[in-house]
Motif scaffolding. Structure first.
Motif, PDB file in Angstrom:
ATOM      1  N   VAL A 131       8.709  36.048 -58.668  1.00 28.82           N
ATOM      2  CA  VAL A 131       9.164  34.727 -59.103  1.00 28.82           C
ATOM      3  C   VAL A 131       9.662  34.855 -60.540  1.00 28.82           C
ATOM      4  CG1 VAL A 131       6.951  33.946 -60.050  1.00 28.82           C
ATOM      5  CG2 VAL A 131       8.575  32.261 -59.183  1.00 28.82           C
ATOM      6  N   THR A 132      10.694  34.115 -60.867  1.00 27.83           N
ATOM      7  CA  THR A 132      11.168  34.155 -62.249  1.00 27.83           C
ATOM      8  C   THR A 132      10.350  33.198 -63.107  1.00 27.83           C
ATOM      9  OG1 THR A 132      12.797  32.380 -61.933  1.00 27.83           O
ATOM     10  CG2 THR A 132      13.510  34.641 -61.441  1.00 27.83           C
ATOM     11  N   GLU A 133      10.212  33.558 -64.361  1.00 27.73           N
ATOM     12  CA  GLU A 133       9.517  32.680 -65.303  1.00 27.73           C
ATOM     13  C   GLU A 133      10.231  31.331 -65.375  1.00 27.73           C
ATOM     14  OE1 GLU A 133       6.804  33.097 -66.983  1.00 27.73           O
ATOM     15  OE2 GLU A 133       6.466  35.214 -67.437  1.00 27.73           O
ATOM     16  N   ALA A 134      11.564  31.365 -65.304  1.00 26.23           N
ATOM     17  CA  ALA A 134      12.337  30.128 -65.418  1.00 26.23           C
ATOM     18  C   ALA A 134      12.028  29.174 -64.270  1.00 26.23           C
ATOM     19  CB  ALA A 134      13.831  30.445 -65.451  1.00 26.23           C
ATOM     20  N   ALA A 135      11.936  29.711 -63.041  1.00 21.82           N
ATOM     21  CA  ALA A 135      11.640  28.855 -61.891  1.00 21.82           C
ATOM     22  C   ALA A 135      10.256  28.247 -62.012  1.00 21.82           C
ATOM     23  CB  ALA A 135      11.760  29.646 -60.599  1.00 21.82           C
ATOM     24  N   ALA A 136       9.305  29.053 -62.462  1.00 22.39           N
ATOM     25  CA  ALA A 136       7.948  28.537 -62.608  1.00 22.39           C
ATOM     26  C   ALA A 136       7.883  27.477 -63.706  1.00 22.39           C
ATOM     27  CB  ALA A 136       6.984  29.676 -62.909  1.00 22.39           C
ATOM     28  N   LYS A 137       8.612  27.712 -64.799  1.00 22.44           N
ATOM     29  CA  LYS A 137       8.615  26.723 -65.876  1.00 22.44           C
ATOM     30  C   LYS A 137       9.176  25.388 -65.395  1.00 22.44           C
ATOM     31  CE  LYS A 137       8.740  29.441 -70.140  1.00 22.44           C
ATOM     32  NZ  LYS A 137       9.554  29.810 -71.326  1.00 22.44           N
ATOM     33  N   ARG A 138      10.253  25.461 -64.608  1.00 26.24           N
ATOM     34  CA  ARG A 138      10.845  24.223 -64.092  1.00 26.24           C
ATOM     35  C   ARG A 138       9.906  23.526 -63.116  1.00 26.24           C
ATOM     36  NH1 ARG A 138      15.512  27.572 -63.898  1.00 26.24           N
ATOM     37  NH2 ARG A 138      15.228  27.872 -61.652  1.00 26.24           N
ATOM     38  N   ALA A 139       9.029  24.321 -62.499  1.00 27.00           N
ATOM     39  CA  ALA A 139       8.046  23.745 -61.586  1.00 27.00           C
ATOM     40  C   ALA A 139       6.841  23.206 -62.339  1.00 27.00           C
ATOM     41  CB  ALA A 139       7.590  24.786 -60.566  1.00 27.00           C
ATOM     42  N   GLY A 140       6.802  23.447 -63.651  1.00 30.74           N
ATOM     43  CA  GLY A 140       5.729  22.908 -64.462  1.00 30.74           C
ATOM     44  C   GLY A 140       4.469  23.733 -64.492  1.00 30.74           C
ATOM     45  N   ALA A 141       4.566  25.031 -64.141  1.00 28.58           N
ATOM     46  CA  ALA A 141       3.361  25.856 -64.110  1.00 28.58           C
ATOM     47  C   ALA A 141       3.631  27.205 -64.753  1.00 28.58           C
ATOM     48  CB  ALA A 141       2.892  26.058 -62.670  1.00 28.58           C
ATOM     49  N   PRO A 142       2.719  27.708 -65.577  1.00 32.68           N
ATOM     50  CA  PRO A 142       2.891  29.029 -66.177  1.00 32.68           C
ATOM     51  C   PRO A 142       2.597  30.139 -65.175  1.00 32.68           C
ATOM     52  CG  PRO A 142       0.783  28.119 -66.826  1.00 32.68           C
ATOM     53  CD  PRO A 142       1.484  27.041 -66.035  1.00 32.68           C
ATOM     54  N   VAL A 143       3.187  31.314 -65.422  1.00 33.41           N
ATOM     55  CA  VAL A 143       2.988  32.473 -64.553  1.00 33.41           C
ATOM     56  C   VAL A 143       1.929  33.401 -65.139  1.00 33.41           C
ATOM     57  CG1 VAL A 143       4.059  34.523 -63.560  1.00 33.41           C
ATOM     58  CG2 VAL A 143       5.338  32.385 -63.677  1.00 33.41           C
ATOM     59  N   LEU A 144       1.023  33.840 -64.304  1.00 36.62           N
ATOM     60  CA  LEU A 144       0.020  34.845 -64.647  1.00 36.62           C
ATOM     61  C   LEU A 144       0.287  36.046 -63.746  1.00 36.62           C
ATOM     62  CD1 LEU A 144      -3.777  34.114 -65.068  1.00 36.62           C
ATOM     63  CD2 LEU A 144      -2.976  36.137 -63.870  1.00 36.62           C
ATOM     64  N   ALA A 145       0.486  37.239 -64.325  1.00 40.56           N
ATOM     65  CA  ALA A 145       0.848  38.418 -63.540  1.00 40.56           C
ATOM     66  C   ALA A 145      -0.135  39.559 -63.771  1.00 40.56           C
ATOM     67  CB  ALA A 145       2.266  38.875 -63.896  1.00 40.56           C
ATOM     68  N   LEU A 146      -0.626  40.139 -62.686  1.00 37.33           N
ATOM     69  CA  LEU A 146      -1.547  41.276 -62.756  1.00 37.33           C
ATOM     70  C   LEU A 146      -0.832  42.547 -62.322  1.00 37.33           C
ATOM     71  CD1 LEU A 146      -4.919  39.823 -61.399  1.00 37.33           C
ATOM     72  CD2 LEU A 146      -4.066  39.954 -63.755  1.00 37.33           C
ATOM     73  N   ALA A 147      -1.129  43.650 -63.004  1.00 38.06           N
ATOM     74  CA  ALA A 147      -0.426  44.914 -62.794  1.00 38.06           C
ATOM     75  C   ALA A 147      -0.868  45.593 -61.500  1.00 38.06           C
ATOM     76  CB  ALA A 147      -0.669  45.848 -63.973  1.00 38.06           C
ATOM     77  N   VAL A 148       0.134  46.052 -60.740  1.00 37.61           N
ATOM     78  CA  VAL A 148      -0.129  46.799 -59.506  1.00 37.61           C
ATOM     79  C   VAL A 148       0.724  48.058 -59.453  1.00 37.61           C
ATOM     80  CG1 VAL A 148      -0.840  44.770 -58.192  1.00 37.61           C
ATOM     81  CG2 VAL A 148       1.582  45.446 -58.214  1.00 37.61           C
ATOM     82  N   GLY A 149       1.392  48.398 -60.554  1.00 37.53           N
ATOM     83  CA  GLY A 149       2.291  49.535 -60.574  1.00 37.53           C
ATOM     84  C   GLY A 149       1.576  50.864 -60.502  1.00 37.53           C
ATOM     85  N   GLY A 150       2.386  51.913 -60.342  1.00 35.80           N
ATOM     86  CA  GLY A 150       1.838  53.248 -60.145  1.00 35.80           C
ATOM     87  C   GLY A 150       1.057  53.797 -61.307  1.00 35.80           C
ATOM     88  N   ASP A 151       1.206  53.210 -62.497  1.00 39.77           N
ATOM     89  CA  ASP A 151       0.443  53.696 -63.648  1.00 39.77           C
ATOM     90  C   ASP A 151      -0.933  53.046 -63.739  1.00 39.77           C
ATOM     91  OD1 ASP A 151       1.360  51.164 -64.260  1.00 39.77           O
ATOM     92  OD2 ASP A 151       1.733  51.601 -66.376  1.00 39.77           O
ATOM     93  N   THR A 152      -1.256  52.202 -62.775  1.00 37.60           N
ATOM     94  CA  THR A 152      -2.538  51.490 -62.771  1.00 37.60           C
ATOM     95  C   THR A 152      -3.420  52.049 -61.669  1.00 37.60           C
ATOM     96  OG1 THR A 152      -1.307  49.506 -63.418  1.00 37.60           O
ATOM     97  CG2 THR A 152      -3.601  49.207 -62.757  1.00 37.60           C
ATOM     98  N   SER A 153      -4.662  52.362 -61.989  1.00 36.50           N
ATOM     99  CA  SER A 153      -5.553  52.920 -60.969  1.00 36.50           C
ATOM    100  C   SER A 153      -5.962  51.843 -59.978  1.00 36.50           C
ATOM    101  CB  SER A 153      -6.804  53.519 -61.613  1.00 36.50           C
ATOM    102  OG  SER A 153      -7.659  52.492 -62.091  1.00 36.50           O
ATOM    103  N   LEU A 154      -6.236  52.243 -58.757  1.00 41.51           N
ATOM    104  CA  LEU A 154      -6.662  51.278 -57.759  1.00 41.51           C
ATOM    105  C   LEU A 154      -7.950  50.565 -58.166  1.00 41.51           C
ATOM    106  CD1 LEU A 154      -6.183  49.947 -55.023  1.00 41.51           C
ATOM    107  CD2 LEU A 154      -7.455  51.835 -53.965  1.00 41.51           C
ATOM    108  N   PRO A 155      -8.978  51.261 -58.683  1.00 39.79           N
ATOM    109  CA  PRO A 155     -10.171  50.531 -59.119  1.00 39.79           C
ATOM    110  C   PRO A 155      -9.864  49.455 -60.155  1.00 39.79           C
ATOM    111  CG  PRO A 155     -10.669  52.864 -58.947  1.00 39.79           C
ATOM    112  CD  PRO A 155      -9.183  52.726 -58.768  1.00 39.79           C
ATOM    113  N   ASN A 156      -8.930  49.726 -61.060  1.00 38.03           N
ATOM    114  CA  ASN A 156      -8.603  48.735 -62.069  1.00 38.03           C
ATOM    115  C   ASN A 156      -7.869  47.545 -61.456  1.00 38.03           C
ATOM    116  OD1 ASN A 156      -8.580  48.043 -64.995  1.00 38.03           O
ATOM    117  ND2 ASN A 156      -6.371  48.014 -64.660  1.00 38.03           N
ATOM    118  N   ILE A 157      -6.975  47.805 -60.510  1.00 43.12           N
ATOM    119  CA  ILE A 157      -6.274  46.720 -59.820  1.00 43.12           C
ATOM    120  C   ILE A 157      -7.286  45.791 -59.150  1.00 43.12           C
ATOM    121  CG2 ILE A 157      -4.764  46.172 -57.865  1.00 43.12           C
ATOM    122  CD1 ILE A 157      -3.227  48.772 -58.534  1.00 43.12           C
ATOM    123  N   LEU A 158      -8.214  46.383 -58.417  1.00 46.01           N
ATOM    124  CA  LEU A 158      -9.205  45.576 -57.695  1.00 46.01           C
ATOM    125  C   LEU A 158     -10.102  44.813 -58.667  1.00 46.01           C
ATOM    126  CD1 LEU A 158     -10.232  48.072 -54.863  1.00 46.01           C
ATOM    127  CD2 LEU A 158      -8.480  46.290 -54.817  1.00 46.01           C
TER     128      LEU A 158
END
Length: 282
Positions: free
Chosen positions: A98-125
Motif C-alpha cells: 500500500v502506498t503511504e499516500a493512499a493510507a493518508k487519504r484514508a485517514g490512517a498511518p502505515v506501520l510496516a514490519l520487515a520481512v526481507g531477506g536480511d531479517t532472520s525468521l525468529p526476528n520476523i516472528l
C-alpha cells in the motif's frame, strides 16, 4: 494512556489510545489473526487479484477483502474506518503493498514490519508477536510447536538430500529461489537442509529454463503455491517438468506465509515429513 509502536522503518506511531481497527496487507493480517488480533479488512499486493490469495490468507475468515494493486484505493481502505494500516517492508524504507499516500487519504498511518531477506525468521516472528500484544492480542504460545517442527527438520535433514525452491513462470521459464534471500529457506539451511544454489541471475530469483532446473537434480522441490505462480496442472506438457517430478518429490512452498509460529511450524513439518520419506528410501 498513550499508545506507541516503532515499526521496522524506524517510524514511531503514537495515538491517544490503542488502535482498535486494523486494516492490513493480507499476509500481515493473517499473521495477526493467528496472534489474536482480528483485522477489519485486508488487501492484496500488485501480484494479487480480485479475490484473496488463499495461500497468503491462512486462517482468515469473514474479513472484508479491500482489493489489490491498482484496484486498491484510499476509498476501499476508508470504508473499514481503520485506526492504522499494517503492511510489510522488504527494504525497511517503503511499505510493500500500500502506498503511504493512499493510507493518508484514508485517514490512517502505515506501520510496516520487515520481512526481507536480511531479517532472520525468529526476528520476523518476534516482531509480529510484539505488535499483536501491543494491539491487545493474546498470542497462543506457538514456540513449542515451532521448536518441535524444527527438531523434526534437523532429524530428517541428516540424510544427504538436495532441496530446490522454485516458482513456475510458464512452460519455458522458472524462477529458482536463492536460499539466502528468503528467511524461511535460510532457516531451513541453518537446520541442516541442503538448499540448492541456482546459479547466476537476479537478487532473489534466478530466472532460467526448466532444463536447467532438471539438471540441478533435486530430491525435493518446494514449489511456489501462491496464486501468481503458474500451477502444476498447467505444466503437464513440459518435458523437463515431467522429468523433474518423476525423480523428485514436490511439496508446496508459500514465500509469503503468515508471519506466525503456527504457520511456519506447519511448513517446516511438511518439509520434515517429505525429507523423512525420501531418506527412508535411500
Amino acid at each position: 494512556m498513550g499508545w506507541e509502536f516503532t515499526d521496522d522503518r524506524g517510524i514511531t506511531l503514537r495515538r491517544i489510545g490503542r488502535p482498535e481497527r486494523v486494516a492490513a496487507y493480507v499476509r500481515a493480517g493473517a499473521a495477526l489473526w493467528d496472534l489474536g488480533v482480528r483485522p477489519v479488512g485486508v488487501y492484496g499486493s500488485g501480484h494479487d487479484g480480485d479475490e484473496p490469495d488463499r495461500a497468503k490468507s491462512g486462517a482468515l475468515a469473514d474479513v472484508p477483502y479491500l482489493g489489490a494493486g491498482k484496484g486498491l484505493d484510499d476509498g476501499a481502505i476508508r470504508s473499514v474506518r481503520p485506526d492504522i494500516v499494517v503492511d510489510v517492508t522488504y527494504d525497511r524504507d517503503k511499505p510493500y503493498a500500500v502506498t503511504e499516500a493512499a493510507a493518508k487519504r484514508a485517514g490512517a498511518p502505515v506501520l510496516a514490519l520487515a520481512v526481507g531477506g536480511d531479517t532472520s525468521l525468529p526476528n520476523i516472528l518476534a516482531r509480529f508477536v510484539q505488535l499483536a500484544v501491543a494491539l491487545g492480542g493474546e498470542p497462543a504460545d506457538g514456540e513449542g510447536e515451532l521448536a518441535a517442527a524444527e527438531d523434526a527438520v534437523r532429524s530428517a535433514a541428516s540424510a544427504p538430500l538436495k532441496v530446490l525452491a522454485l516458482s513456475a513462470a510458464g512452460a519455458r521459464q522458472v524462477h529458482l529461489a536463492r536460499p539466502g534471500t528468503w528467511p524461511e529457506l535460510r532457516h531451513l539451511a541453518e537446520l541442516g537442509v541442503e538448499l540448492i544454489e541456482p546459479g547466476n541471475g537476479g537478487a532473489n530469483w534466478a530466472t532460467t529454463s526448466w532444463e536447467h532446473a532438471l539438471g540441478l537434480a533435486p530430491d525435493l522441490v518446494l514449489a511456489d503455491a501462491r496464486a501468481n505462480a503458474v500451477p502444476a496442472g498447467e505444466l503437464d506438457s513440459v518435458p523437463a517438468w515431467e522429468a523433474l517430478t518423476a525423480t523428485a518429490t514436490v511439496e508446496p512452498w508459500n514465500p509469503e506465509l503468515p508471519c506466525s509460529a503456527h504457520a511456519y511450524a506447519a511448513f517446516f513439518r511438511s518439509v520434515a515429513d517429505a525429507l523423512e520419506v525420501l531418506g527412508a528410501k535411500r
